[in-house]
Design an enzyme around this catalytic site. Structure first.
Site, short mmCIF file in Angstrom:
data_model
loop_
_atom_site.label_atom_id
_atom_site.label_comp_id
_atom_site.label_asym_id
_atom_site.label_seq_id
_atom_site.Cartn_x
_atom_site.Cartn_y
_atom_site.Cartn_z
CE LYS A 1 -0.85 0.49 4.92
NZ LYS A 1 -0.82 -0.62 5.83
N GLY A 2 2.08 1.18 0.50
CA GLY A 2 3.03 2.28 0.33
C GLY A 2 2.77 3.53 1.14
#
Ligand code: B12
Length: 267
Positions: free
Chosen positions: A147-148
């Site tokens: 998801k970063g």
């Protein structure tokens, strides 16, 4: 402030002009700053004035004059949190500030994948986690999880990177053991808690353990990150790179490629 300082402060035209800066609050160059701190003293009832006076005394000793308490909040019976607004005379010279500049190209995930494939002909292995008693995993997850962070996907998204995220409270021996088992190219460590310099002590312990466990040419790249690290301290901490607040996964992936694919191929 003397007239001479006024003259130096004015933006000077021409090449190489040195520009000194002064903080400001209400009007440019007024030197106003805001400072917050806690004193281990009560500000309840009859103690309020002495507590505020003590905060002003500290601000004066730090070079703020005038200094005005704009907020005082009791924190239990024995502590008070203050915000002080005041004027300082210090000048800032940006031309002598030392920072760690980014010395590698920022690549897209596609470029990272292509560079790894070309240079290593296998996936690049990253082992990461929080060491010591630190359970603040949000930072390392921002870098590693798919998801970063800040609109960028984490390293798990990169096809040519294999990510092993060990999570919270990993001991140094566990980290070394896993790095050996996974044949890690890079080890990414997060340290958020800085009480009693825990982040520095833990990082030094970690880098020493890796130096003991690996011959120099086989040691994985050691990368440490967290909001209160000083980027200039990598050599002192025995790591290859320090990242601080606001780091994005793309920066880390680009750095790994720079060190493990591009540089290694060139040498
Ligand atoms: C969320 C949080 C928690 C959560 C953590 C949940 C979790 N799974 O992570 C919980 C509630 C568990 C927690 C507990 C504690 N917390 Co806490 N917590 C926070 C808080 C509010 C946010 C931290 C966060 O998630 N930031 C968001 C991430 C994205 O930012 P980041 O960590 O900076 O990461 C970025 C960069 O630094 C960098 N980065 C980070 N790591 C790495 C690693 C690598 C390899 C790289 C390349 C980059 C990188 O990239 C990230 C993205 O840009 C902060 C206060 C704050 N506002 O910062 C306090 C804070 C960190 N906590 C604090 C404290 C004191 C604690 C406790 C000791 C409280 C207690 N008495 O129990 C415990 C300790 C638990 C433990 N054993 O570690 C203090 C630390 C003070 C200090 N000087 O050390 C803070 C600052 C709060 C405060 N002002 O007092 N906490």
């Amino acid at each position: 402030m003397t007239g001479k300082q006024e003259a130096t402060l004015a933006p000077l035209g021409g090449e190489g002009a040195k520009r000194l800066l002064r903080p400001y609050g209400d009007s440019t160059g007024d030197g106003m700053v805001q400072l917050s701190f806690t004193l281990p003293m009560s500000s309840l009832g009859a103690n309020a004035k002495i507590a505020e006076g003590s905060a002003v005394q500290l601000a004066h000793k730090m070079g703020m004059d005038p200094a005005l308490v704009v907020h005082a909040k009791p924190m239990g019976p024995d502590f008070t949190f203050f915000v002080v607004y005041g004027r300082v005379n210090h000048l800032v010279d940006p031309s002598v500030v030392e920072v760690v500049e980014r010395d590698y190209e920022l690549l897209s995930p596609k470029e990272v994948n292509a560079a790894v494939k070309r240079a290593l002909r296998r996936r690049l292995v990253v082992v990461g986690g929080c060491i010591g008693t630190d359970a603040h995993t949000v930072g390392i997850d921002a870098i590693l999880n798919i998801k970063g962070f800040a609109g960028e996907k984490g390293l798990e998204y990169y096809r040519e990177l294999r990510v092993v995220n060990l999570g919270a409270q990993v001991s140094v021996p566990q980290l070394v053991e896993r790095a050996v088992a996974e044949q890690a190219d890079a080890v990414l460590v997060s340290q958020v808690v800085t009480q009693r310099d825990a982040h520095l002590l833990n990082t030094r312990e970690m880098s020493a353990a890796f130096r003991e466990a690996f011959p120099p040419h086989r040691r994985p790249l050691l990368v440490v990150g967290g909001p209160r690290f000083d980027e200039t301290m990598s050599a002192e901490l025995g790591v290859d790179r320090v990242f601080t607040r606001g780091t994005t996964p793309g920066e880390v992936a680009s750095y790994l490629v720079h060190r493990l694919a591009t540089q290694r191929r060139a040498s």
